[in-house]
Design an enzyme around this catalytic site. Structure first.
Site: not given
Ligand code: CA
Length: 427
Positions: A125, A132, A198, A200, A232, A236, A239, A252, A256, A362
């Site tokens: 990834d 971002h 996420e 993507e 993904d 948070r 993380q 993560k 996915t 975000e």
């Molecule tokens: Ca990602």
């Protein structure tokens, strides 16, 4: 490029995501029948494994579609990819001679269950969306150090896990992990309170590269078979505590989710666009030789249990700073070999304005600005039993190249995660 008309009438509607121009690759099953390779056309799926058995498709001496994955075709290379596309276009084109022979091999898409379209060899990834990276940097490190100095020179990435890549529609269990807020004296072990998506796009590697042999950007682009939607899932709070100094790990690793359809590079060809202006010139090996990004409109929606959905954000793949071919090239500079079935995540795709951000982190600005939902509710991060849905489409002149939906529902955390492990099976 205009719409190529098909005798499958539903494929000719201007808003059909699956016209003859698209021909995306999936794996389907109906009832108790075995999973097999299929290609979406209008509201149907054409069973390419059956077409191959019937002798209507013959691309190689050995069968390419006798397994429930596209890996064998992906490994066969660009000439065979083009031959399949040309043959399917002939078989499905309006006025095709073989119509009566092909028609029995169409399956109603509504009756089909869709599986992972390919066996994921490995998953890497990246972190290549500038907006971002900047937004997350501001939240994690402050505005002065938002964009790390290497970011404008290197496609930043990490090696993820293929084992937790799941098909669209697979339920996602809220994970437990080590959490520690900035004001907490010590970490605690608890369910993630800041579980996130996420948005993507994943590049699917068709042709492998050899160990010790870096590939150029141009060669890397030729290795890519197609693209899938990719979510993904990211915890948070896990993380924020774990990521220094080696980056994402358990935050993560829960899952996915990828979309059910691989949209081929050939179908996306009319939508190529160039990358953005550079803050500093890229090193020569990373420079664009031709347009490498694509104009693909993307959106993410949140649907609470039993309520209508809210589209949280709309953005576009052209927002990326590095294209998949540049990421793949960089990935091989060390001599790292790439394999058929490798999955390359783009990184979260966020636009410049608030409604184009590809993560709840975000959109809610770290949880400080709750997001209003259509049903009257609010969210900062995902609530239990929310379903998150990614969609994507490239819009041509009178036709659409759709990616289908990449969806997953978040189930409540287990009361005791060690009491019954391994309940989530791969689809
Ligand atoms: Ca990602």
């Amino acid at each position: 490029m205009a719409l190529i008309r098909s005798w499958v009438e539903s494929a000719n509607a201007p808003d059909s995501p699956f016209p003859l121009n698209n021909l995306p690759c999936g794996v389907m099953s109906v009832g108790e029948t075995p999973a097999r390779c299929g290609v979406a056309i209008g509201e149907s799926i054409v069973d390419v494994s059956a077409l191959e058995r019937a002798g209507l498709i013959k691309l190689a001496h050995a069968p390419l579609f006798d397994a429930p994955s596209w890996n064998r075709l992906m490994a066969a290379g660009e000439t065979v990819w083009a031959a399949l596309r040309a043959r399917l276009t002939d078989l499905l084109r309006a006025g095709a001679q073989e119509r009566d022979a092909v028609a029995p091999h169409l399956v109603d898409m509504r009756s089909a269950r869709l599986h992972l379209p390919f066996v994921v060899a490995e998953y890497t990834d990246f972190y290549a969306g500038r907006n971002h990276a900047y937004n997350v940097g501001v939240m994690f490190r402050g505005p002065e150090n938002a964009l790390p100095p290497n970011w404008i020179h290197i496609p930043i990435g990490y090696n993820g896990r293929a084992s937790s890549v799941v098909a669209s529609g697979t339920d996602i269990r809220r994970p437990w992990g080590q959490l520690k807020g900035p004001d907490d004296a010590a970490p605690r072990f608890a369910p993630s309170q800041r579980f996130d998506i996420e948005l993507e796009l994943g590049a699917v590697v068709g042709l492998p590269s050899r160990r010790g042999c870096p590939v150029t950007v141009e060669e890397a682009d030729a290795m890519i078979f197609g693209y899938v939607l990719l979510n993904d899932w990211s915890a948070r709070d896990i993380q924020a505590w774990e990521y220094q100094p080696l980056g994402p790990f358990q935050a993560k690793a829960t899952a996915t989710t990828i979309g059910p359809w691989i949209v081929t590079k050939a179908a996306l060809e009319p939508f190529r666009v160039s990358g953005p202006p550079r803050d500093a010139p890229l090193l020569p090996y990373l420079r664009e030789t031709r347009p490498l990004l694509y104009d693909i409109a993307l959106e993410v929606a949140l649907q609470p249990e039993g309520a209508r959905e809210t589209v949280l954000a709309r953005t576009n793949y052209r927002e990326m700073y590095y294209a998949a071919a540049q990421q793949l090239c960089h990935h091989t500079t060390s001599g790292c070999p790439m394999n058929t079935g490798d999955l390359i995540g783009s990184g979260t795709i966020s636009g410049e304005d608030k409604h184009s951000r590809g993560s709840l982190l975000e959109l809610s600005w770290g949880g400080r600005e709750p997001i209003a939902l259509a049903d009257g509710g609010v969210r900062t991060f995902i609530a239990d039993n929310d379903t998150l849905i990614l969609r994507g489409a490239a819009h041509g002149d009178g036709y659409t190249i759709g990616f289908g939906e990449c969806a997953g529902k978040v189930l409540p955390a287990l009361k005791d995660p060690f009491a019954r492990a391994g309940t989530e099976d791969r689809v």
